[in-house]
Design an enzyme around this catalytic site. Structure first.
Site, PDB file in Angstrom:
ATOM      1  N   THR A 130       0.821  -1.209   0.000  1.00 53.50           N
ATOM      2  CA  THR A 130       0.000   0.000   0.000  1.00 53.50           C
ATOM      3  C   THR A 130       0.856   1.260   0.000  1.00 53.50           C
ATOM      4  O   THR A 130       0.567   2.217  -0.723  1.00 53.50           O
ATOM      5  CB  THR A 130      -0.941   0.004   1.225  1.00 53.50           C
ATOM      6  OG1 THR A 130      -1.713  -1.200   1.211  1.00 53.50           O
ATOM      7  CG2 THR A 130      -1.862   1.200   1.212  1.00 53.50           C
ATOM      8  N   GLU A 131       1.913   1.250   0.785  1.00 51.74           N
ATOM      9  CA  GLU A 131       2.754   2.437   0.926  1.00 51.74           C
ATOM     10  C   GLU A 131       3.623   2.718  -0.297  1.00 51.74           C
ATOM     11  O   GLU A 131       3.763   3.863  -0.711  1.00 51.74           O
ATOM     12  CB  GLU A 131       3.659   2.317   2.162  1.00 51.74           C
ATOM     13  CG  GLU A 131       2.936   2.421   3.483  1.00 51.74           C
ATOM     14  CD  GLU A 131       2.492   3.833   3.818  1.00 51.74           C
ATOM     15  OE1 GLU A 131       2.924   4.793   3.153  1.00 51.74           O
ATOM     16  OE2 GLU A 131       1.699   3.971   4.759  1.00 51.74           O
TER      17      GLU A 131
END
Length: 191
Positions: free
Chosen positions: A58-59
């Site tokens: 996600t990051e």
């Protein structure tokens, strides 16, 4: 008999295409890189490796040198100031350029996730704090509008943070399904 063999061949070909397509999608959109670093750091800080993998996906989408517009660096998008603070807690030498080193970034990020999980005692609040900051989550937990009990975050007012938490949860489930062999711990598992 020949018709049965043809049907079986067609079924086998279709299955092979489906499996091949799943592998292609998995490798392109849901890669699993730095698996050994994830497993080691997850175990060190008692985190589920799927949870850590989902945060990394996600990051940064597994890009170790990526820098956000806010200045967060690396796989787990650590701010240099936060990295320095965490490194001090871990008694590690630190310089901001080390945040692009996958092993360093994952270790710092895992420590921070464990810190947030222990601090908030709610996996949703911990993820929200990872994304938008501890102070904001403290404010949300103190508000009757966002938390009924002051511990559990019932509503996340920021759309970006709300979407972030949902993405991590979704990626965690997908990684568990696509990569069943990661070393599991008794750590955090989002439901």
């Amino acid at each position: 008999m020949k018709k049965t063999i043809k049907i079986l061949l067609i079924i086998l070909i279709v299955l092979a295409l489906i499996v091949g397509g799943l592998i292609l999608v998995r490798n392109k959109y849901l890669p699993l890189e730095y698996q050994s670093e994830i497993e080691v750091c997850s175990k060190e800080f008692n985190l589920d490796p799927y949870y850590v993998t989902a945060v990394i996906r996600t990051e940064s989408r597994f890009r170790p040198a990526v820098v956000s517009s806010a200045g967060a660096v690396g796989l787990m998008q650590i701010q240099p100031e936060t990295g320095e603070w965490i490194a001090g807690k871990l008694d590690m030498d630190f310089s901001a350029d080390k945040l692009t080193d996958p092993a360093v970034n994952i270790r710092l990020g895992c420590w921070y996730l464990r810190f947030l999980l222990d601090r908030f005692d709610d996996p949703i609040a911990a993820l929200a704090a990872y994304n938008s900051g501890q102070g904001r989550v403290d404010d949300w937990l103190a508000s009757d509008e966002h938390s009924k009990d002051g511990i559990t975050l019932d509503e996340i007012p920021f759309e970006e943070t709300r979407n972030y938490v949902k993405k991590v949860e979704r990626f965690e489930k997908l990684y568990k399904w696509l990569y069943p062999g990661l070393e599991k711990t008794d750590g955090i598992v989002l439901k």
